[in-house]
Design a protein around this motif. Structure first.
Motif, PDB file in Angstrom:
ATOM      1  N   LEU A  92       0.873  -1.178   0.000  1.00  0.00           N
ATOM      2  CA  LEU A  92       0.000   0.000   0.000  1.00  0.00           C
ATOM      3  C   LEU A  92       0.905   1.221   0.000  1.00  0.00           C
ATOM      4  N   ARG A  93       0.895   1.955  -1.115  1.00  0.00           N
ATOM      5  CA  ARG A  93       1.777   3.104  -1.282  1.00  0.00           C
ATOM      6  C   ARG A  93       1.041   4.365  -0.857  1.00  0.00           C
ATOM      7  N   ILE A  94       1.532   4.991   0.194  1.00  0.00           N
ATOM      8  CA  ILE A  94       0.885   6.168   0.776  1.00  0.00           C
ATOM      9  C   ILE A  94       1.769   7.391   0.576  1.00  0.00           C
ATOM     10  N   GLY A  95       1.183   8.464   0.097  1.00  0.00           N
ATOM     11  CA  GLY A  95       1.883   9.738  -0.008  1.00  0.00           C
ATOM     12  C   GLY A  95       1.423  10.656   1.112  1.00  0.00           C
ATOM     13  N   SER A  96       2.305  11.515   1.578  1.00  0.00           N
ATOM     14  CA  SER A  96       1.935  12.420   2.667  1.00  0.00           C
ATOM     15  C   SER A  96       2.802  13.668   2.635  1.00  0.00           C
ATOM     16  N   MET A  97       2.204  14.774   3.046  1.00  0.00           N
ATOM     17  CA  MET A  97       2.991  15.964   3.296  1.00  0.00           C
ATOM     18  C   MET A  97       3.949  15.680   4.438  1.00  0.00           C
ATOM     19  N   GLU A  98       5.107  16.311   4.412  1.00  0.00           N
ATOM     20  CA  GLU A  98       6.152  16.073   5.414  1.00  0.00           C
ATOM     21  C   GLU A  98       5.633  16.306   6.830  1.00  0.00           C
ATOM     22  N   THR A  99       4.937  17.409   7.048  1.00  0.00           N
ATOM     23  CA  THR A  99       4.469  17.735   8.396  1.00  0.00           C
ATOM     24  C   THR A  99       3.380  16.775   8.867  1.00  0.00           C
ATOM     25  N   THR A 100       2.517  16.345   7.959  1.00  0.00           N
ATOM     26  CA  THR A 100       1.475  15.385   8.312  1.00  0.00           C
ATOM     27  C   THR A 100       2.088  14.041   8.686  1.00  0.00           C
ATOM     28  N   LEU A 144      -2.145  12.095   1.504  1.00  0.00           N
ATOM     29  CA  LEU A 144      -2.650  13.103   2.427  1.00  0.00           C
ATOM     30  C   LEU A 144      -2.129  14.450   1.958  1.00  0.00           C
ATOM     31  N   VAL A 145      -3.055  15.319   1.551  1.00  0.00           N
ATOM     32  CA  VAL A 145      -2.697  16.609   0.958  1.00  0.00           C
ATOM     33  C   VAL A 145      -3.550  17.709   1.587  1.00  0.00           C
ATOM     34  N   ALA A 146      -3.173  18.949   1.306  1.00  0.00           N
ATOM     35  CA  ALA A 146      -3.920  20.087   1.830  1.00  0.00           C
ATOM     36  C   ALA A 146      -5.030  20.484   0.861  1.00  0.00           C
ATOM     37  N   GLN A 262      -7.879  22.176   5.828  1.00  0.00           N
ATOM     38  CA  GLN A 262      -8.191  20.760   5.990  1.00  0.00           C
ATOM     39  C   GLN A 262      -7.159  19.903   5.277  1.00  0.00           C
ATOM     40  N   THR A 263      -6.834  18.787   5.908  1.00  0.00           N
ATOM     41  CA  THR A 263      -6.013  17.774   5.254  1.00  0.00           C
ATOM     42  C   THR A 263      -6.945  16.716   4.688  1.00  0.00           C
ATOM     43  N   MET A 264      -6.767  16.406   3.404  1.00  0.00           N
ATOM     44  CA  MET A 264      -7.640  15.465   2.712  1.00  0.00           C
ATOM     45  C   MET A 264      -6.877  14.185   2.373  1.00  0.00           C
ATOM     46  N   LEU A 265      -7.572  13.068   2.471  1.00  0.00           N
ATOM     47  CA  LEU A 265      -7.054  11.797   1.972  1.00  0.00           C
ATOM     48  C   LEU A 265      -7.644  11.613   0.580  1.00  0.00           C
ATOM     49  N   ILE A 266      -6.789  11.460  -0.433  1.00  0.00           N
ATOM     50  CA  ILE A 266      -7.265  11.375  -1.811  1.00  0.00           C
ATOM     51  C   ILE A 266      -6.833  10.063  -2.455  1.00  0.00           C
TER      52      ILE A 266
END
Length: 290
Positions: A92-100, A144-146, A262-266
């Motif tokens: 499961l490949r998950i992307g995320s902002m560094e701070t999140t 997880l993005v803004a 808001q932080t969104m899961l896309i």
């Protein structure tokens, strides 16, 4: 064409070279080069221009890449469909902002791993624009993005409400408007970061231009340079609270329209079945219900 060869081709295209692709695929470089050459010979086209260690994709390569992404995605969907009601498993490949990733993800990832130990979690961090493209191009399964994310191809789930704050060195005076930090250096992540865009907008709306913009790869580096008096930055308050960094810098609150995000899961709307992805999204719902 074998799917394994297409996966190698896609990875070389994404990484821009055989060395990086081999490391990512856990293969020896000679194997990656050989499989790529075999694919080119079987198709009768040149997929890459070789420039030293760099691999520059050709027009024919770009055309094949579009088909490759669709074929590999269909293969992944078929595999998911055959699993039926079995427990989520596989990568499961998950992307995320560094701070999140620093402030919000550890609890979710830990709980998810305990519940679904057969899922191999892979994390990629970067700014919002990079992550949106990573989802669209199948490099990650979800991210997880803004907000806002104005892409109809993507499903969106709100998962966190963040308060952004302005950071200066601890000796700086109160900041009520951008004029109080006029001509300071803006410290942030690379272009494509939504928080950096907000800080740039805050300066612009106040009629103030930063002295310059300095880019960093980690939030620790940004905060360290703020503490040293090198400039100002915008950061979620949660990062400072959980990492106990509030003593090294001065925190200034911002107006609600600038601070709240808001932080969104896309994830891609056209991928209907993905057991591990759906289980991960459900983990956020469970967390919010507590």
């Amino acid at each position: 064409m074998e799917l394994s060869s297409l996966r190698i081709f896609k990875t070389v295209a994404e990484e821009g070279g055989v060395t990086q692709a081999a490391a990512r695929l856990n293969r020896v470089q000679s194997n990656v080069s050989a499989r790529l050459t075999q694919l080119e010979e079987s198709l009768g086209v040149t997929l890459f221009h070789r420039s030293g260690r760099r691999m520059l994709i050709t027009e024919e390569g770009e055309r094949l890449l579009a088909y490759t992404e669709r074929l590999l995605q269909l293969a992944d969907e078929a595999q998911e469909a055959m699993r039926g009601d079995r427990q989520p498993s596989g990568p499961l490949r998950i992307g995320s902002m560094e701070t999140t990733a620093a402030a919000r993800l550890p609890q979710v990832l830990g709980q998810f791993h305990r519940q679904y130990p057969q899922v191999d979690l892979l994390l990629d961090t970067g700014p919002t624009d990079y992550l949106v493209q990573a989802v669209l191009n199948h490099r990650v399964d979800m991210a997880l993005v803004a907000a806002p994310v104005e892409r109809p191809e993507l499903m969106q789930l709100p998962v966190f409400d963040e308060e952004l704050v302005l950071l200066t060195d601890s000796l700086h005076g109160p900041v009520k408007s951008p004029t109080d930090v006029a001509r300071r250096t803006l410290l942030g992540f690379r272009s494509g970061c939504s928080y950096r865009r907000r800080l740039e907008r805050w300066f612009a709306e106040g009629g103030v231009s930063p002295a310059r913009i300095a880019e960093f790869g980690t939030y620790e580096a940004i905060i360290g340079c703020v503490a040293a008096g090198m400039g100002v930055a915008m950061m979620p308050r949660e990062v400072l609270k959980l990492r106990e960094l509030s003593q090294s810098v001065r925190i200034h609150t911002l107006s609600a329209d600038m601070a709240r995000v808001q932080t969104m899961l896309i994830w891609r709307r056209d991928i209907a079945q993905h057991a591990a992805r759906d289980a991960f999204a459900a983990a956020f719902d469970a967390l919010q219900e507590r």
